[in-house]
Scaffold this active site. Sequence first.
Site, PDB file in Angstrom:
ATOM      1  N   GLU A  96       1.331  15.462 -21.707  1.00  0.00           N
ATOM      2  CA  GLU A  96      -0.051  15.084 -21.427  1.00  0.00           C
ATOM      3  C   GLU A  96      -0.385  15.566 -20.094  1.00  0.00           C
ATOM      4  O   GLU A  96      -1.516  15.941 -19.602  1.00  0.00           O
ATOM      5  CB  GLU A  96      -0.497  13.760 -21.834  1.00  0.00           C
ATOM      6  CG  GLU A  96      -0.584  13.539 -23.424  1.00  0.00           C
ATOM      7  CD  GLU A  96      -0.782  12.179 -23.769  1.00  0.00           C
ATOM      8  OE1 GLU A  96      -1.918  11.738 -23.221  1.00  0.00           O
ATOM      9  OE2 GLU A  96      -0.130  11.588 -24.506  1.00  0.00           O
ATOM     10  N   ARG A 131     -24.301   1.886 -30.351  1.00  0.00           N
ATOM     11  CA  ARG A 131     -23.503   2.771 -29.679  1.00  0.00           C
ATOM     12  C   ARG A 131     -24.394   4.019 -28.900  1.00  0.00           C
ATOM     13  O   ARG A 131     -23.906   4.139 -27.573  1.00  0.00           O
ATOM     14  CB  ARG A 131     -22.618   3.814 -30.595  1.00  0.00           C
ATOM     15  CG  ARG A 131     -21.433   2.871 -31.133  1.00  0.00           C
ATOM     16  CD  ARG A 131     -20.828   3.487 -32.310  1.00  0.00           C
ATOM     17  NE  ARG A 131     -20.558   5.033 -31.948  1.00  0.00           N
ATOM     18  CZ  ARG A 131     -20.334   5.898 -32.846  1.00  0.00           C
ATOM     19  NH1 ARG A 131     -20.585   5.424 -34.179  1.00  0.00           N
ATOM     20  NH2 ARG A 131     -19.820   6.924 -32.657  1.00  0.00           N
ATOM     21  N   MET A 188     -11.172   4.746 -25.626  1.00  0.00           N
ATOM     22  CA  MET A 188     -10.983   4.440 -27.250  1.00  0.00           C
ATOM     23  C   MET A 188     -12.148   4.145 -27.719  1.00  0.00           C
ATOM     24  O   MET A 188     -12.263   3.327 -28.610  1.00  0.00           O
ATOM     25  CB  MET A 188      -9.994   3.487 -27.309  1.00  0.00           C
ATOM     26  CG  MET A 188      -8.525   3.814 -26.821  1.00  0.00           C
ATOM     27  SD  MET A 188      -7.958   5.094 -27.670  1.00  0.00           S
ATOM     28  CE  MET A 188      -6.147   5.420 -27.293  1.00  0.00           C
ATOM     29  N   ARG A 189     -13.281   5.065 -27.497  1.00  0.00           N
ATOM     30  CA  ARG A 189     -14.553   4.814 -28.103  1.00  0.00           C
ATOM     31  C   ARG A 189     -14.856   6.200 -28.619  1.00  0.00           C
ATOM     32  O   ARG A 189     -15.068   7.092 -27.771  1.00  0.00           O
ATOM     33  CB  ARG A 189     -15.598   4.025 -27.431  1.00  0.00           C
ATOM     34  CG  ARG A 189     -14.934   2.656 -27.084  1.00  0.00           C
ATOM     35  CD  ARG A 189     -16.050   1.626 -26.742  1.00  0.00           C
ATOM     36  NE  ARG A 189     -17.128   1.349 -27.578  1.00  0.00           N
ATOM     37  CZ  ARG A 189     -16.869   0.658 -28.869  1.00  0.00           C
ATOM     38  NH1 ARG A 189     -16.029   0.105 -28.987  1.00  0.00           N
ATOM     39  NH2 ARG A 189     -17.823   0.733 -29.704  1.00  0.00           N
ATOM     40  N   GLY A 247      -4.415   4.534 -17.705  1.00  0.00           N
ATOM     41  CA  GLY A 247      -4.916   5.537 -16.734  1.00  0.00           C
ATOM     42  C   GLY A 247      -3.901   6.367 -16.256  1.00  0.00           C
ATOM     43  O   GLY A 247      -3.904   6.945 -15.349  1.00  0.00           O
ATOM     44  N   SER A 248      -2.522   6.587 -16.734  1.00  0.00           N
ATOM     45  CA  SER A 248      -1.661   7.480 -16.553  1.00  0.00           C
ATOM     46  C   SER A 248      -2.075   9.043 -16.505  1.00  0.00           C
ATOM     47  O   SER A 248      -1.810   9.795 -15.592  1.00  0.00           O
ATOM     48  CB  SER A 248      -0.350   7.334 -17.255  1.00  0.00           C
ATOM     49  OG  SER A 248      -0.411   7.730 -18.517  1.00  0.00           O
ATOM     50  N   ASP A 292     -11.526  13.348 -32.526  1.00  0.00           N
ATOM     51  CA  ASP A 292     -10.247  14.199 -32.312  1.00  0.00           C
ATOM     52  C   ASP A 292     -10.478  15.548 -32.957  1.00  0.00           C
ATOM     53  O   ASP A 292      -9.575  15.949 -33.600  1.00  0.00           O
ATOM     54  CB  ASP A 292      -8.667  13.644 -32.816  1.00  0.00           C
ATOM     55  CG  ASP A 292      -8.944  12.200 -31.902  1.00  0.00           C
ATOM     56  OD1 ASP A 292      -9.197  12.012 -30.657  1.00  0.00           O
ATOM     57  OD2 ASP A 292      -8.336  11.191 -32.478  1.00  0.00           O
ATOM     58  N   HIS A 327      -5.481  14.177 -26.768  1.00  0.00           N
ATOM     59  CA  HIS A 327      -4.988  13.396 -28.009  1.00  0.00           C
ATOM     60  C   HIS A 327      -3.630  13.670 -28.087  1.00  0.00           C
ATOM     61  O   HIS A 327      -2.905  14.759 -27.979  1.00  0.00           O
ATOM     62  CB  HIS A 327      -5.724  13.834 -29.196  1.00  0.00           C
ATOM     63  CG  HIS A 327      -5.028  13.126 -30.339  1.00  0.00           C
ATOM     64  ND1 HIS A 327      -5.618  11.652 -30.401  1.00  0.00           N
ATOM     65  CD2 HIS A 327      -4.314  13.396 -31.566  1.00  0.00           C
ATOM     66  CE1 HIS A 327      -5.009  11.441 -31.692  1.00  0.00           C
ATOM     67  NE2 HIS A 327      -4.458  12.176 -32.189  1.00  0.00           N
ATOM     68  N   LEU A 363     -18.056   9.055 -29.026  1.00  0.00           N
ATOM     69  CA  LEU A 363     -19.127   9.167 -28.439  1.00  0.00           C
ATOM     70  C   LEU A 363     -20.073   9.558 -29.205  1.00  0.00           C
ATOM     71  O   LEU A 363     -19.956  10.353 -30.268  1.00  0.00           O
ATOM     72  CB  LEU A 363     -18.923  10.243 -27.449  1.00  0.00           C
ATOM     73  CG  LEU A 363     -17.993   9.859 -26.443  1.00  0.00           C
ATOM     74  CD1 LEU A 363     -17.455  10.960 -25.416  1.00  0.00           C
ATOM     75  CD2 LEU A 363     -18.630   8.672 -25.438  1.00  0.00           C
TER      76      LEU A 363
HETATM   77  C1  GAR Z   1      -2.666   8.607 -24.115  1.00  0.00           C
HETATM   78  O1  GAR Z   1      -1.397   8.903 -24.869  1.00  0.00           O
HETATM   79  C2  GAR Z   1      -3.712   9.487 -24.580  1.00  0.00           C
HETATM   80  O2  GAR Z   1      -3.375  10.651 -25.242  1.00  0.00           O
HETATM   81  C3  GAR Z   1      -4.426   8.551 -25.877  1.00  0.00           C
HETATM   82  O3  GAR Z   1      -4.164   7.259 -25.080  1.00  0.00           O
HETATM   83  C4  GAR Z   1      -3.351   7.508 -24.213  1.00  0.00           C
HETATM   84  C5  GAR Z   1      -3.975   6.847 -22.748  1.00  0.00           C
HETATM   85  O4  GAR Z   1      -3.053   6.770 -21.764  1.00  0.00           O
HETATM   86  N1  GAR Z   1      -5.621   8.900 -26.513  1.00  0.00           N
HETATM   87  C6  GAR Z   1      -5.911   8.811 -27.733  1.00  0.00           C
HETATM   88  O5  GAR Z   1      -4.992   8.450 -28.710  1.00  0.00           O
HETATM   89  C7  GAR Z   1      -6.844   9.388 -28.382  1.00  0.00           C
HETATM   90  N2  GAR Z   1      -7.292   9.538 -29.472  1.00  0.00           N
HETATM   91  P1  GAR Z   1      -3.375   6.680 -20.386  1.00  0.00           P
HETATM   92  O6  GAR Z   1      -4.246   5.537 -20.291  1.00  0.00           O
HETATM   93  O7  GAR Z   1      -1.914   6.143 -19.716  1.00  0.00           O
HETATM   94  O8  GAR Z   1      -3.745   7.921 -19.831  1.00  0.00           O
END
Ligand code: GAR
Length: 228
Positions: free
Chosen positions: A174, A65, A90-91, A12-13, A145, A109, A93
């Site tokens: 990000e 789903r 990570m699912r 969740g950063s 994506d 992404h 939709l």
């Molecule tokens: C992030 O790097 C995001 O870009 C990636 O998961 C991480 C979540 O980090 N998402 C994907 O790879 C989507 N295909 P976070 O929980 O610290 O925000």
Amino acid sequence: MLKLAVLVSGSGSNLQAMLDRKAQGLLDVDFRLVLSNKADANGLERARAAGIPALAIDHRQFPDREAFDAAMVAAIQDHGADAVALAGFMRMLTPTFLHAFPGRVLNIHPALLPSFPGIHGQRDAAEYGVTIAGCTVHLVDEQMDHGPIIIQAALPVPSGADGETLAGRILAWEHRIYPQALQWLAQGRLRLEGRHVRVEGSPCPDVARVPGSHCGEALVHPPLEPGF
Ligand code: GAR
């Protein structure tokens, strides 16, 4: 004020970056709900710490789903949100979900799409040997994506960087581009023209080279606005 639900599966950063921008007065977002498919997702703790409703819905309890997505839509609508930010969710939709929030589901992404989609974008890019990596915020469609791109940051890959090193450098960017994209959505400034997203009133048509205080330099386009 954008009535937003944030979907997380892990740390969740990116959610935290949004909360921090909101606390700085830069983000016109009313965080209605943070939702996870995992009860132990750290993102839920971050939400609770910020006083935001946090809810886990375990996808394994649904037959398919569509049923899981219908439950998420109901929870999001019950909390009054009408836009959704995927932040490490990570699912995939289904149309059941996407049709409930047309044009209002965003994802981040950790690669320069359309290169390296999937769950290991940073590692795949490092192993491929790219010299420029980055991250992308895009509108979500039914493919992984894949939807129209809102903003990207491109950054040099240090020689010898592995996936983990690269992931850290990308993550710092990000945290800058995702709140910016959400603020544009909140301001009603995103215009979709086919696959192209135009940011109304974006001050400069040229690529912006942003000196990063803590994360090196990147090319960011459209340019970040003051504060982001
Ligand atoms: C992030 O790097 C995001 O870009 C990636 O998961 C991480 C979540 O980090 N998402 C994907 O790879 C989507 N295909 P976070 O929980 O610290 O925000």
